[in-house]
Design a protein around this motif. Sequence first.
Motif, PDB file in Angstrom:
ATOM      1  N   HIS A  11     -44.108  17.505  -8.588  1.00 53.78           N
ATOM      2  CA  HIS A  11     -43.732  15.918  -8.526  1.00 53.78           C
ATOM      3  C   HIS A  11     -44.034  15.718  -7.151  1.00 53.78           C
ATOM      4  O   HIS A  11     -44.002  16.447  -6.183  1.00 53.78           O
ATOM      5  N   LEU A  12     -44.288  14.359  -7.182  1.00 55.30           N
ATOM      6  CA  LEU A  12     -44.708  13.719  -5.872  1.00 55.30           C
ATOM      7  C   LEU A  12     -44.005  12.320  -5.824  1.00 55.30           C
ATOM      8  O   LEU A  12     -44.004  11.768  -6.780  1.00 55.30           O
ATOM      9  N   LEU A  52     -49.368  13.419 -16.839  1.00 57.71           N
ATOM     10  CA  LEU A  52     -48.872  12.574 -15.871  1.00 57.71           C
ATOM     11  C   LEU A  52     -47.678  11.779 -16.277  1.00 57.71           C
ATOM     12  O   LEU A  52     -48.104  11.157 -17.528  1.00 57.71           O
ATOM     13  N   ARG A  53     -46.519  11.726 -15.750  1.00 58.44           N
ATOM     14  CA  ARG A  53     -45.640  10.663 -16.075  1.00 58.44           C
ATOM     15  C   ARG A  53     -45.007  10.091 -14.795  1.00 58.44           C
ATOM     16  O   ARG A  53     -44.992  10.908 -13.913  1.00 58.44           O
ATOM     17  N   CYS A  67     -44.367  10.635  -9.218  1.00 56.79           N
ATOM     18  CA  CYS A  67     -45.512  11.127 -10.093  1.00 56.79           C
ATOM     19  C   CYS A  67     -45.131  12.304 -10.557  1.00 56.79           C
ATOM     20  O   CYS A  67     -45.105  13.332  -9.416  1.00 56.79           O
ATOM     21  N   ARG A  68     -45.027  12.605 -11.664  1.00 55.44           N
ATOM     22  CA  ARG A  68     -44.788  14.243 -12.142  1.00 55.44           C
ATOM     23  C   ARG A  68     -45.800  14.762 -12.971  1.00 55.44           C
ATOM     24  O   ARG A  68     -46.570  14.043 -13.988  1.00 55.44           O
ATOM     25  N   ALA A  69     -46.302  15.784 -12.846  1.00 51.76           N
ATOM     26  CA  ALA A  69     -47.527  16.614 -13.387  1.00 51.76           C
ATOM     27  C   ALA A  69     -46.901  18.065 -14.319  1.00 51.76           C
ATOM     28  O   ALA A  69     -46.083  18.522 -13.829  1.00 51.76           O
ATOM     29  N   TYR A  70     -47.458  17.748 -15.374  1.00 46.62           N
ATOM     30  CA  TYR A  70     -46.995  18.819 -16.374  1.00 46.62           C
ATOM     31  C   TYR A  70     -48.267  19.576 -16.934  1.00 46.62           C
ATOM     32  O   TYR A  70     -49.163  18.982 -17.247  1.00 46.62           O
ATOM     33  N   GLN A  77     -43.807  21.682 -23.785  1.00 49.42           N
ATOM     34  CA  GLN A  77     -42.539  21.425 -23.919  1.00 49.42           C
ATOM     35  C   GLN A  77     -42.182  19.885 -23.749  1.00 49.42           C
ATOM     36  O   GLN A  77     -41.608  19.326 -24.616  1.00 49.42           O
ATOM     37  N   LEU A  78     -42.732  19.273 -22.892  1.00 49.19           N
ATOM     38  CA  LEU A  78     -42.820  17.889 -22.677  1.00 49.19           C
ATOM     39  C   LEU A  78     -43.473  17.284 -23.954  1.00 49.19           C
ATOM     40  O   LEU A  78     -42.589  16.069 -24.447  1.00 49.19           O
TER      41      LEU A  78
END
Length: 83
Positions: A11-12, A52-53, A67-70, A77-78
């Motif tokens: 995350h950022l 990205l979320r 900004c969250r990257a998975y 899981q997301l």
Amino acid sequence: MAKPNKPTKAHLTRKWLKSLPPAAKELEKRKMKYYMGAKLMEVGVEPKSATLRWDVSTQGRMEVWTCRAYWGESQEQLLREES
């Protein structure tokens, strides 16, 4: 010896004034997305393959954008949780 688990999310977070014009906020969002892509490449993740979320919250006169990257297991899981 057990191999340490590799991270599968990042995350950022950035803050700016709520009164910042929409065009400036969009520019900052693009910068964050670019920076996140560079960080993903550093850890060996293809940026286009990550999900990205975005989260936006308010702290007084400031907006906090995250900004969250998975990718990998976290991405799976997301997507399961969202479906």
